[in-house]
Design an enzyme around this catalytic site. Structure first.
Site, PDB file in Angstrom:
ATOM      1  N   ASN A 242       0.804  -1.209   0.000  1.00  0.00           N
ATOM      2  CA  ASN A 242       0.000   0.000   0.000  1.00  0.00           C
ATOM      3  C   ASN A 242       0.843   1.268   0.000  1.00  0.00           C
ATOM      4  O   ASN A 242       0.394   2.320  -0.422  1.00  0.00           O
ATOM      5  CB  ASN A 242      -0.919   0.010   1.226  1.00  0.00           C
ATOM      6  CG  ASN A 242      -2.308  -0.484   0.872  1.00  0.00           C
ATOM      7  OD1 ASN A 242      -2.939   0.055  -0.039  1.00  0.00           O
ATOM      8  ND2 ASN A 242      -2.764  -1.504   1.561  1.00  0.00           N
ATOM      9  N   ASN A 267      -7.444 -10.044   3.309  1.00  0.00           N
ATOM     10  CA  ASN A 267      -8.427  -9.069   2.825  1.00  0.00           C
ATOM     11  C   ASN A 267      -9.738  -9.716   2.379  1.00  0.00           C
ATOM     12  O   ASN A 267      -9.869 -10.934   2.392  1.00  0.00           O
ATOM     13  CB  ASN A 267      -7.821  -8.219   1.698  1.00  0.00           C
ATOM     14  CG  ASN A 267      -7.480  -9.062   0.481  1.00  0.00           C
ATOM     15  OD1 ASN A 267      -8.095 -10.099   0.238  1.00  0.00           O
ATOM     16  ND2 ASN A 267      -6.488  -8.627  -0.283  1.00  0.00           N
ATOM     17  N   CYS A 330      -7.023  -0.944   9.357  1.00  0.00           N
ATOM     18  CA  CYS A 330      -6.609  -1.870   8.303  1.00  0.00           C
ATOM     19  C   CYS A 330      -6.355  -0.972   7.105  1.00  0.00           C
ATOM     20  O   CYS A 330      -5.550  -0.050   7.220  1.00  0.00           O
ATOM     21  CB  CYS A 330      -7.680  -2.924   8.053  1.00  0.00           C
ATOM     22  SG  CYS A 330      -9.363  -2.299   7.979  1.00  0.00           S
ATOM     23  N   ASP A 335     -13.694  -2.919   7.566  1.00  0.00           N
ATOM     24  CA  ASP A 335     -13.953  -4.363   7.571  1.00  0.00           C
ATOM     25  C   ASP A 335     -13.201  -5.057   8.714  1.00  0.00           C
ATOM     26  O   ASP A 335     -13.769  -5.353   9.744  1.00  0.00           O
ATOM     27  CB  ASP A 335     -13.545  -4.992   6.236  1.00  0.00           C
ATOM     28  CG  ASP A 335     -14.435  -4.502   5.103  1.00  0.00           C
ATOM     29  OD1 ASP A 335     -15.658  -4.463   5.317  1.00  0.00           O
ATOM     30  OD2 ASP A 335     -13.915  -4.152   4.034  1.00  0.00           O
ATOM     31  N   ARG A 336     -11.911  -5.268   8.513  1.00  0.00           N
ATOM     32  CA  ARG A 336     -11.134  -5.948   9.543  1.00  0.00           C
ATOM     33  C   ARG A 336     -11.146  -5.161  10.848  1.00  0.00           C
ATOM     34  O   ARG A 336     -11.215  -5.728  11.933  1.00  0.00           O
ATOM     35  CB  ARG A 336      -9.694  -6.141   9.067  1.00  0.00           C
ATOM     36  CG  ARG A 336      -9.591  -7.232   8.039  1.00  0.00           C
ATOM     37  CD  ARG A 336      -8.241  -7.227   7.375  1.00  0.00           C
ATOM     38  NE  ARG A 336      -8.195  -6.287   6.270  1.00  0.00           N
ATOM     39  CZ  ARG A 336      -7.297  -6.346   5.291  1.00  0.00           C
ATOM     40  NH1 ARG A 336      -6.379  -7.279   5.303  1.00  0.00           N
ATOM     41  NH2 ARG A 336      -7.306  -5.465   4.310  1.00  0.00           N
TER      42      ARG A 336
END
Lengths: 650, 550
Positions: A242, A267, A330, A335-336
Site C-alpha cells: 500500500n 483481505n 486496516c 472491515d477488519r
C-alpha cells in the site's frame, strides 16, 4: 409453475412435487398432496446465485443458492418455463434501487409509534454514556455534523479532549477516506481505550503533524500509560504494498511513543474465496471424512477465524491487563477493523455479551462506523468483488466463543443465526446502505422497521438457558485459551449446514433447558399462588375456629364461604395448567421449539425461519415413524437415509 | 517377587511436579508397589497425585546437570513432568517406574492387592448374568434356549460357559458348528429385537477354506433364526478381497450356494494394528503445540481416526437398519469375531434398544458383548497411545466403541441415562484399574485367575448411589424409539473429553455442566414442593368439607 419437483440435496430419490410461485418479494414452493402442504419461502434478497443446468429427461434443473446457506434444487418440466423463472429470478434477485428492497414493502402491522419506539431500542448516545464518556479525557465532537469531514463516519464522534477541530481535520486529510482516529471503546476501569481509523497516507516518507498530534492526544487521554499500541490488522506484505500507492502504515520514528504491530488478517477477496471453498465442501454429496477435513483445511476458513480472534485477544489483553490504549486500522478501517474492535469489546465488556448489548455492539462498531453492508452483502446489484462475508466471520467468532464459554452469553446460537439471516434479508432497514449518511438520506427510520425491536420482542426464543448474570463466567474479561488452541476452533454446521437438519443433533440441549426453565417459572408462580391459598385457608380456619367457639351455627356458613372462595381458584384449573406445561419428552422437544418459532415468526414476517421450523418438526416426525416402524420405507426417513442407501450399495 | 526389590529409591524430596494448566508444585515423591504418590504437604490433600503404575504408558528421562526430569505419559493420555534433584535418585526412580509399570504377571497387578474402602452393597461379579438376560428373553419368545455346551470352555475357549442359541439346535450340533468356525466361535444370539422378533447373531468366520467346505449344522443354525420365506443379512466386517484371501488360510465366508437365504454385505472396519497407529497419530496431533491451524486439521485428517469412527457407525447403522427397517435377521462376523464384530453388534444395540442407553443396561451391554463375548481386553489395552513398543495385539477397539457411543450421545443428548464422564471412566478402567473387571482376555482366563474371588468388580463400585450420581445425565428422559444417528462428517466431532482432556481448560465447560444440573434440580425441587402443597391443600379442603357436612 406447476409440477415442479423440489429435490433433496442428499438423495435424488427423495423429491417432492409442488407448485412454484414467484411474488414480488419471495419465491414460494408449495408441496402438492400432503395434508400439511409444506411451504418453502425464499426471499429474493437471500438469493446469491441461480444456476440453470443442462436439461434432462425429467425436466430442466434450476439450482438456487442462498446467502443464508440454503441450497434449493428444482426441476421444472418445461424448458421454457424454467427459462422464464430463471430470467425473472435473475432480475428479482438483483434489485438496482433501494426502494425495491423488501423492507420498504414489509409491514409487520405495527403503528407509527411502535415503529419509532423500535428504532429507539438501541441508542448509541446512551451506550457512550454507559462506557463513561464524555469525561475529562474524551468529548463528543461535532466536526463531522454534516458529514463534512468524513462521509462514512457518523455525525457524532468521540475524540480526545485535547484533539482540536484543527487536529481532527488535519489528521483526517492524512487518512484513507478521511477516516480519522475515533473512539470505539472506552474502559472505565483504567482509562484505556480502543480507537479506530483507516490507514495513514504515509507512502514512503510522508508525515502529518496533526495526525501525530492526534495519536499523542489518544495517548494522553490515558494517563496511566506512556505509549499506545497501533495495530495494523493487515498482513505486513499487504501494508507495504500500500505504501507504493501513497498509503501504508505509521512509522514508529515519526510518532512518539507508539508500539506498532501487524496482525495478519487477510483481505475481503481472500475471505470471499475461502468461504466459497468451504461451502463447496459443505455441498459435497456424501463426502468421506477425509474429503471433508481436507476441504475444510484447504478452504483456510478456520485459520482466518482464528486470525481475527487472535487480534481481538491481543487488543483485549492490552486494554484490560496492560492498561494501554490501542489504535486499530486496516486499509479503509471498515472491515477488519470492525471485526477486531467488536471482538475485543466483546471479550472486554460483559455488557456486549447480553442480548441488548450485542445489538448495541453491532450498531456501534458496524452500522454507525460505515461498514459497507450494501456492498459486502450484495443487497443491490453491484460489483461482485465487493462482496465478502465480513460480518459473518464476526458472528462466527462469537459462536466460537460461546462454545468455549457456554455460560457467558445471554443469547443462544439461534440469535446469531437470525441476525445473520436478516443482514441479508433486507426485511428490516438496519443494515441498508453503506453509511449513516446514506441511511439518513433514504429516511430509513421513517420508512422501514428495526430488526432489533423484532428480535427483542421475541427475546424468549433467543435466551441461553445457562446464562446467569451473577455467574463468574459472566463477569469481567473473557480469556480464551491462547496456545495450543487450534483444536478449539470448530466447523459451525449449525450455520453453514443450517438447512440440513439431518446433520444436526436430533435433540437440542438448549431447547430442552429452555422448556425446563419455562416450566420452572410456571411452577414458581403456582407455588406462590398455592402458598397464598394455604395461608388464606389457614387464616380462615383459625378464624373459623374462633368463630366456631363463639357461635357454632354461623361457623358453618363461614366455612362454606371460604371453601367456595378457594373453589374459585379451582384445583382443576391448576391441573389443567400442569397439562399445558411444555411437555418435555425428548422427541417432543423439537416440536416445542417449532411451535415457539412458528407462533412468533408469522409467515409474512419471517417466512424462511418458519420453514426452517417446519423442517425441525419434520425431524420429529420421522423419529415418530421410526417408532411405528411399519408402513413407510426407510427411504422416507430424514437425512440419514442417504447414508443408509450408501450402506446397502456398499 | 517382592516389590521392594524393584524400588531402589522409595522417596525423593524437593521434587517439582508440572501438570498442564496448573502451576508447578514442589513436594515429595513416593513410590509404592502399585502407586506413584506425590504430595506437596502445603495443604492437606490439596496437591496430591496418586498414579497407578499400570496407568503409565511410557516414561522419558532428561538431564540438565544434576537435575533430572522424568516425563510420564499415561494411558489415559495425560502427560506429567517431574523434576527430581540428584541424578542417581532420578535414574533409580525412572527404572523403578519402568519396571513396575510393565509387570508381566497378571497376578501382581493392583486389583489383586486392592482392598476397597467402601461397603459392597452388591457384588458386581454377579450383577449381570446371562441367565437373567435369558429370563427377560423368555418372557417374549420361546424360540431360544440357554446352552451349557461350553461349560468347561472346551468347545470355544473364548466364549462364556453359557450362551443363547436357537431352541431347535442341540448341543451336539453346536459342537459340530464350533469346529466349522474360527476359534470355535459358533453363531450365538447377540440381540433380540422385541418389536419384530428379529435377531442379531454374532460369530467368527466360517472355515470354508479354498475347497468350499460346508457344514449343514451351521446352515441349519443360522437358518433357524429366519422367519419362513424371509431373508437375512450376513454383515462381514472385512472387504470381499480380504475375505477371499482368508480362504487360503482356511477361513472364508458364507457362500451363496450354501446359504441361499442370506445376503452378504461386506462393510470394512479397520483391523487393530491400523487402529493403533491411527490412535497414536491422533494423540500426537492433539498434543501438538504449534499455532498453525492448517497443520492441526491436516494432522487430524491424516490420523484417519474420524474416518474409522464414521465407518464403524455406518456399519452399526446398517446392522440396525436391516433388523428394524428391513425386518431381517442379521449375522455379524469378521475373522475372529472378537473385535470389529463386537463393535458392530454392541453399537447396533445402542441404536435399537432403549435399555442399552440406561446406566445398568449399558453396563450389561459391556459385560455381555465385550467381557463375556471374549474381547481380549488384556491384549488390546496393554498399552495406549504413547507406547514405544509396537506390539501386535494392542488396539483401541473398545475406545473406538466408546467414542461411537459418545457420538450418538452427542446427537441425542437427552436419550442416555449416563453422561460423558461415565464413558471416560470406562475408558480409564479398561486401561488401568484397581478393579479386576477388565483383567484377562476372556471368561476362561478370568475363571482361572479366580478374579471374582480375588478382586473387586468395577460394577460393585460404580453402582453405589454415591458414585452413580456422578455419572447421571441430568437431561435424561427415557426415549423408547430407535435413534438413528447421522454419520455425515459434519455431524462427527473429535471426542474432546478424552483427546483434549488434558490440553484444554475445562473449567468453563464444567461450570456449564453444573449449571445444567442446577437448572434441572431446581425444577424438580419446585415440582416436588408444588405437588406437596397441592396435596396439603386438597387435604385441608377435604377436611373443611368434611367438617361442613358431617
Amino acid at each position: 409453475v406447476e409440477n415442479v419437483r423440489l429435490l433433496d440435496r442428499l438423495s435424488s430419490r427423495r423429491a417432492v412435487v409442488g407448485t412454484l410461485y414467484l411474488t414480488a418479494t419471495h419465491v414460494i414452493f408449495v408441496e402438492n398432496g400432503s395434508e400439511t402442504r409444506k411451504e418453502t419461502w425464499v426471499l429474493h434478497s437471500q438469493i446469491s446465485s441461480i444456476e440453470k443446468q443442462a436439461t434432462t429427461a425429467t425436466g430442466c434443473p434450476l439450482l438456487i443458492r442462498c446467502k443464508n446457506f440454503q441450497v434449493i434444487q428444482l426441476v421444472i418440466p418445461q424448458e421454457r418455463d424454467c427459462h422464464d423463472v430463471y430470467i425473472s429470478l435473475i432480475r428479482l434477485a438483483r434489485p438496482v434501487k433501494y426502494e425495491e428492497l423488501y423492507c420498504f414493502s414489509f409491514n409487520p402491522k405495527l403503528d407509527k409509534e411502535e415503529r419509532e419506539q423500535g428504532w429507539k431500542l438501541v441508542d448509541l448516545n446512551e451506550e457512550y454514556n454507559r462506557m463513561g464518556v464524555p469525561n475529562n479525557y474524551w468529548q463528543i465532537s461535532d466536526v463531522n455534523r454534516d458529514y463534512g469531514v468524513c462521509d462514512s463516519y457518523p455525525t457524532e464522534v468521540y475524540v480526545p479532549k485535547s484533539a482540536t477541530a484543527h487536529i481532527i481535520v488535519g489528521s483526517s486529510k492524512f487518512r484513507s477516506r478521511r477516516r480519522f482516529p475515533a473512539l470505539s471503546y472506552y474502559c472505565k476501569g483504567n482509562n484505556a481505550s480502543i480507537c479506530r481509523s483507516s490507514q495513514p497516507l504515509s507512502g514512503f516518507s510522508a508525515r502529518c503533524l496533526e495526525d501525530e498530534q492526534m495519536l499523542q492526544a489518544i495517548r494522553k487521554a490515558n494517563p496511566g500509560s506512556d505509549f499506545i499500541y497501533v495495530v495494523d490488522t493487515r498482513p505486513k506484505l499487504n501494508a507495504m504494498a500500500n505504501r507504493a500507492a501513497g498509503k501504508g502504515y505509521e512509522n514508529e520514528d515519526n510518532y512518539s511513543n507508539i508500539k506498532f504491530q501487524f496482525i495478519g488478517i487477510e483481505n475481503i477477496h481472500v475471505m470471499r474465496n475461502s468461504l466459497q471453498k468451504m461451502l463447496e465442501v459443505c455441498e459435497l454429496k456424501s463426502p468421506s471424512m477425509s474429503d471433508f477435513l481436507w476441504g475444510l483445511e484447504n478452504s483456510g476458513w478456520l485459520k482466518h477465524i482464528k486470525a481475527i480472534m487472535d487480534a481481538g485477544i491481543f487488543i483485549a489483553k492490552a486494554v484490560a491487563e496492560e492498561g494501554v490504549s490501542v489504535l486499530v486500522h486496516c486499509s479503509d478501517g471498515w472491515d477488519r477493523t470492525a471485526q477486531v474492535c467488536s471482538v475485543a469489546s466483546l471479550l472486554l465488556d460483559p455488557y456486549y455479551r447480553t442480548m441488548k448489548g450485542f445489538m448495541v455492539l453491532i450498531e456501534k462498531d458496524w452500522v454507525s462506523f460505515g461498514h459497507k453492508f450494501n456492498h459486502r452483502y450484495g443487497n443491490l446489484d453491484g460489483d461482485p468483488k465487493e462482496i465478502s462475508p465480513v460480518i459473518d466471520q464476526f458472528i462466527e467468532c462469537v459462536w466460537q466463543l460461546m462454545e468455549q464459554f457456554p455460560c457467558a452469553f445471554e443469547f443462544n446460537e439461534r440469535f446469531l443465526i437470525h441476525i445473520q439471516h436478516h443482514i441479508y434479508s433486507c426485511q428490516f432497514g438496519n443494515f441498508l446502505c453503506n453509511s449513516q449518511k446514506e441511511r439518513r438520506e433514504l429516511k430509513i427510520k421513517e420508512r422501514t422497521y428495526s430488526l432489533w425491536a423484532h428480535l427483542w420482542k421475541n427475546r424468549a426464543d433467543y435466551l441461553n438457558p445457562l446464562y446467569r448474570s451473577d455467574h463468574s463466567q459472566t463477569q469481567g474479561t473473557l480469556h480464551p485459551q491462547i496456545a495450543p488452541c487450534n483444536f478449539l476452533y470448530k466447523f459451525w454446521s449449525g450455520m453453514y449446514n443450517r438447512f440440513e437438519k439431518g446433520l444436526h443433533p436430533r435433540q437440542s440441549v438448549t431447547d430442552y433447558l429452555m422448556a425446563v426453565k419455562e416450566e420452572t417459572q410456571q411452577l414458581e408462580e403456582e407455588l406462590e399462588a398455592l402458598q397464598e391459598r394455604l395461608a388464606n385457608l389457614q387464616k380462615s380456619q383459625s378464624s373459623n375456629n374462633k368463630v366456631k367457639n363463639m357461635q357454632q351455627d354461623r361457623s358453618k356458613q363461614f366455612g362454606l364461604y371460604t371453601s367456595n372462595n378457594s373453589l374459585a381458584n379451582t384445583p382443576q384449573e391448576y391441573s389443567n395448567d400442569l397439562k399445558s406445561f411444555p411437555s418435555r419428552s425428548p422427541s417432543q422437544g423439537d416440536e416445542d421449539s417449532a411451535l415457539i418459532l412458528t407462533q412468533d415468526n408469522l409467515k409474512s414476517s419471517d417466512p424462511d425461519l418458519s420453514v426452517n421450523s417446519d423442517q425441525e418438526s419434520g425431524v420429529e416426525d420421522c423419529s415418530c415413524r421410526s417408532s411405528s416402524g411399519g408402513g413407510c420405507l426407510p427411504s422416507e426417513d430424514s437425512g440419514k437415509d442417504s447414508d443408509e442407501a450408501v450402506f446397502l450399495a456398499g | 517377587m517382592e516389590f521392594a526389590e524393584l524400588i531402589k529409591t522409595p522417596r525423593a524430596d524437593n521434587v517439582v511436579l508440572h501438570c498442564p494448566f496448573h502451576l508447578a508444585v514442589e513436594g515429595t515423591l513416593c513410590l509404592t508397589g502399585h502407586h506413584l504418590i506425590f504430595s506437596s504437604r502445603r495443604r492437606d490433600n490439596a496437591e496430591e497425585l496418586w498414579l497407578l503404575h499400570s496407568n503409565i504408558d511410557s516414561i522419558e528421562k532428561r538431564f540438565m546437570g544434576s537435575l533430572g526430569t522424568i516425563i510420564i505419559k499415561c494411558k489415559d493420555l495425560r502427560i506429567i513432568q517431574l523434576d527430581i534433584p540428584g541424578m542417581e535418585e532420578c535414574l533409580n526412580i525412572a527404572s523403578s517406574i519402568e519396571a513396575l509399570s510393565t509387570l508381566d504377571s497378571v497376578t501382581l497387578m493392583y486389583p489383586f492387592f486392592y482392598r476397597p474402602m467402601f461397603e459392597v452393597l452388591e457384588d458386581g461379579w454377579s450383577s449381570f448374568l446371562l441367565e437373567q438376560e435369558f429370563e427377560l428373553l423368555s418372557s417374549v419368545t420361546n424360540e431360544w434356549r440357554l446352552s451349557c455346551v461350553n461349560k468347561d470352555f472346551s468347545v470355544c475357549p473364548s466364549y462364556p460357559p453359557v450362551v443363547i442359541v436357537p431352541k431347535s439346535v442341540d448341543d451336539e450340533a453346536l459342537r459340530k458348528v464350533a469346529l466349522f468356525r474360527h476359534g470355535g466361535r459358533f453363531p450365538v444370539l447377540s440381540y433380540y429385537h422385541k418389536k419384530n422378533g428379529m435377531a442379531m447373531l454374532r460369530s467368527s468366520q466360517p472355515l470354508t477354506g479354498t475347497n468350499g467346505r460346508r457344514c449343514k449344522e451351521d446352515e441349519k443354525l443360522i437358518n433357524a433364526t429366519l422367519r419362513s420365506g424371509r431373508r437375512g443379512f450376513v454383515i462381514d466386517t472385512r472387504p470381499l478381497a480380504v475375505a477371499q484371501q482368508a480362504r487360503a488360510k482356511g477361513g472364508g465366508f458364507e457362500q451363496e450356494v450354501h446359504y441361499p437365504q442370506w445376503r452378504r454385505i461386506h462393510k470394512y472396519i479397520e483391523r487393530f494394528n491400523i487402529l493403533q497407529e491411527s490412535f497414536i497419530k491422533l494423540v500426537e496431533a492433539c498434543n501438538d503445540q504449534s499455532h498453525n491451524m492448517d497443520r492441526w486439521l491436516s494432522k487430524l485428517e491424516a490420523s484417519n481416526w474420524l474416518t474409522h469412527i464414521k465407518e464403524l457407525l455406518t456399519a452399526a447403522c446398517l446392522a440396525a437398519q436391516c433388523i428394524d427397517r428391513e425386518s431381517a435377521s442379521v449375522l455379524v462376523h469378521g475373522s475372529e469375531g472378537t473385535d470389529s464384530t463386537l463393535q458392530v453388534t454392541s453399537l447396533a444395540q445402542i441404536i435399537l434398544d432403549p435399555r442399552c442407553r440406561t446406566i445398568r443396561g449399558f453396563e450389561a451391554l459391556v459385560v455381555r458383548e465385550w467381557l463375556q463375548a471374549g474381547h481380549p481386553f488384556q491384549q488390546r489395552c496393554a498399552q495406549s497411545a504413547y507406547s514405544n513398543s509396537k506390539q501386535k495385539w494392542e488396539a483401541p477397539v473398545f475406545l473406538l466403541f466408546l467414542e461411537c457411543v459418545w457420538q450418538i450421545h452427542r446427537q441425542f443428548p437427552c436419550s442416555f441415562e449416563f453422561n460423558e464422564q461415565f464413558l471416560i471412566m470406562l475408558f480409564e478402567h479398561a486401561y488401568a484399574s484397581q478393579f479386576g473387571t477388565f483383567l484377562g482376555n476372556n471368561e476362561n482366563e478370568r475363571a482361572k485367575l479366580k478374579l471374582p474371588q480375588k478382586t473387586m468388580s468395577l460394577w460393585s463400585w460404580v453402582n453405589r448411589p454415591e458414585e452413580m450420581s456422578r455419572f447421571q445425565n441430568p437431561l435424561y428422559e427415557a426415549n423408547s424409539l430407535v435413534i438413528w444417528p447421522s454419520v455425515a462428517p459434519q455431524s462427527l466431532q473429535l471426542w474432546e473429553g478424552v483427546f483434549l482432556r488434558w490440553n484444554r481448560p475445562s473449567k468453563f465447560l464444567e461450570e456449564a455442566e453444573v449449571e445444567r444440573i442446577n437448572i434441572i434440580k431446581y425444577n424438580k425441587d419446585l415440582q416436588a414442593k408444588v405437588n406437596a402443597l397441592r396435596r396439603q391443600l386438597a387435604e385441608m379442603e377435604a377436611d373443611e368439607e368434611a367438617r361442613e357436612e358431617p
